[in-house]
Design a protein around this motif. Structure first.
Motif, PDB file in Angstrom:
ATOM      1  N   TRP A  31      28.550  37.674  42.795  1.00  0.00           N
ATOM      2  CA  TRP A  31      29.750  38.338  42.269  1.00  0.00           C
ATOM      3  C   TRP A  31      31.026  37.677  42.779  1.00  0.00           C
ATOM      4  O   TRP A  31      32.093  38.294  42.796  1.00  0.00           O
ATOM      5  N   THR A  94      41.763  33.092  46.414  1.00  0.00           N
ATOM      6  CA  THR A  94      41.032  34.241  45.877  1.00  0.00           C
ATOM      7  C   THR A  94      41.892  35.500  45.854  1.00  0.00           C
ATOM      8  O   THR A  94      41.879  36.243  44.865  1.00  0.00           O
ATOM      9  N   SER A  95      42.614  35.752  46.927  1.00  0.00           N
ATOM     10  CA  SER A  95      43.430  36.973  47.009  1.00  0.00           C
ATOM     11  C   SER A  95      44.625  36.728  47.920  1.00  0.00           C
ATOM     12  O   SER A  95      44.577  37.076  49.103  1.00  0.00           O
TER      13      SER A  95
ATOM     14  N   HIS B  88      37.187  44.886  43.597  1.00  0.00           N
ATOM     15  CA  HIS B  88      36.260  43.768  43.397  1.00  0.00           C
ATOM     16  C   HIS B  88      34.900  44.399  43.083  1.00  0.00           C
ATOM     17  O   HIS B  88      34.354  45.140  43.901  1.00  0.00           O
ATOM     18  N   HIS B  93      36.733  39.903  40.137  1.00  0.00           N
ATOM     19  CA  HIS B  93      37.590  39.960  41.314  1.00  0.00           C
ATOM     20  C   HIS B  93      38.722  40.961  41.096  1.00  0.00           C
ATOM     21  O   HIS B  93      39.051  41.300  39.962  1.00  0.00           O
ATOM     22  N   GLU B  94      39.359  41.356  42.200  1.00  0.00           N
ATOM     23  CA  GLU B  94      40.478  42.297  42.110  1.00  0.00           C
ATOM     24  C   GLU B  94      41.596  41.777  41.222  1.00  0.00           C
ATOM     25  O   GLU B  94      42.264  42.535  40.531  1.00  0.00           O
ATOM     26  N   ARG B  95      41.819  40.463  41.290  1.00  0.00           N
ATOM     27  CA  ARG B  95      42.974  39.909  40.580  1.00  0.00           C
ATOM     28  C   ARG B  95      42.722  39.846  39.063  1.00  0.00           C
ATOM     29  O   ARG B  95      43.667  39.682  38.293  1.00  0.00           O
TER      30      ARG B  95
END
Lengths: 206, 162
Positions: A31, A94-95, B88, B93-95
């Protein structure tokens, strides 16, 4: 190489490699996109490489002369810096806000703060290593500073890793963290870093 | 299921309020309990995307984000309030835009939105929620699941009029 040499190397490589193998088989990876996975593994690899550092510094890895071990120690130090930057870079892509929070010490997760402390201690160690020549008359102070930073790096790295719920396996992560602490204590003891007098084992003024 | 967060600041503020009213008006029994507004959590607004649409569910579902929305002071349930949710998950993903969605509270101030399973990311299995409409002050929450195997997560809002 004697059988004892092989078993020492085997044990160290096993403890360092198992967490990487287990993380590579983590279900969480399915994931995550490649950049996130690469960023995570850069951190895991840095932690695994860190295990070799005190052992190399103290000449505890059999078959290597102290001079060779110290040279490998320096190159591995450079590799650690690169791995940590790759770790942070991968997570940043990624973040970004999570990494900014961590770097500014306002993260909701304490392990992120431990990781950032480890990063700064590692950077300070690199600067100290580059400035070693300036300490030629006072290598004792250089050694004390390097040892203090090593204690910070190992303890905060272990705290960082153990508190994270991520790709690494709980048991292998705990074992690697414990091995890091043991390796550091062995090296500090071998090198008699707290003694004023010059010890017999493992100390040269190279 | 709502936790009342009492810290030194709220304790001093509420004791001060009790002293002031006690001295000025006599200690009458309180008609409505004073419910403190929910404070935004650290990192709650990370990867926030303003204006995520109201959806039936986010992605394929299988996981439930639930909670309540009440008014600060009297604790009255607030209906029709828009709560935005992202995390997530097994689907992104969160974004990612498709990880975001919003829902409205019912007449009892309760919201429930189905979404994909939340998976650990950045070290914890956690979700994000936002109240970001104009009527009340904006609040961002970042609840953490007690186990990554959980299939529900709840978060509660007490909102302060803007």
């Amino acid at each position: 190489m004697t059988r004892k040499h092989l078993s020492t190397w085997g044990a160290v490589i096993f403890i360092a490699a198992i967490p990487i193998v287990i993380a590579a088989n983590s279900p969480l990876l399915q994931w995550r996109d490649p950049v996130y996975i690469a960023g995570g593994f850069a951190g895991i690899i840095a932690m695994a490489l860190l295990l070799f550092q005190p052992l190399l510094a103290a000449g505890r890895l059999p078959g290597l002369s102290l001079a060779v071990a110290r040279r490998v120690h320096r190159w591995l130090g450079a590799a650690l810096i690169l791995s940590v930057f790759a770790h942070i870079g991968g997570l940043w892509i990624t973040s970004p806000p999570d990494v900014v929070d961590a770097l500014l010490f306002r993260s909701p997760t304490p392990f992120a703060i431990w990781g950032v402390i480890a990063m700064w201690a590692l950077i300070a160690t690199a600067i100290l290593a580059l400035a070693r020549k300036r300490f030629r008359q006072n290598l004792r102070y250089w050694r004390a500073a390097h040892s203090a930073l090593a204690i910070v790096i190992v303890s905060t790295t272990a705290a960082h890793a153990v508190m994270i719920e991520g790709a690494m396996g709980t048991m292998s992560k705990a074992a690697l963290s414990g091995a890091l602490c043991v390796a550091l204590l062995v090296a500090l003891n071998d090198l008699r870093v707290w003694k004023r007098t010059r010890p017999g084992r493992g100390i040269t003024t190279d | 299921m709502t936790k009342l967060h009492m810290n030194r600041r709220t304790l001093i503020a509420s004791s001060g309020a009790v002293l002031a009213t006690g001295v000025a008006g006599g200690l009458a029994p309180a008609r409505a309990q004073s419910l403190a507004p929910t404070q935004s959590m650290r990192g709650g607004s990370n990867n926030y995307r303003p204006g995520a649409p109201i959806v039936e569910r986010i992605g394929g579902g299988g996981f439930w984000m639930t909670g309540t929305v009440r008014r600060a002071g009297d604790g009255a349930p607030l209906s029709g309030q828009r709560i935005q949710i992202w995390a997530h998950t097994t689907e992104g993903h969160e974004r990612d835009w498709h990880s975001h969605g919003a829902t409205l509270t019912d007449a009892n101030g309760v919201f429930r939105l189905e979404m994909p399973q939340i998976v650990p990311a950045f070290g914890q299995p956690h979700g994000h929620l936002a109240y970001d409409s104009e009527e009340f002050e904006t609040v961002f929450l970042r609840p953490v699941m007690s186990s990554a195997r959980d299939t529900t997560l709840e978060a509660h809002f007490v909102l302060q009029p803007a």
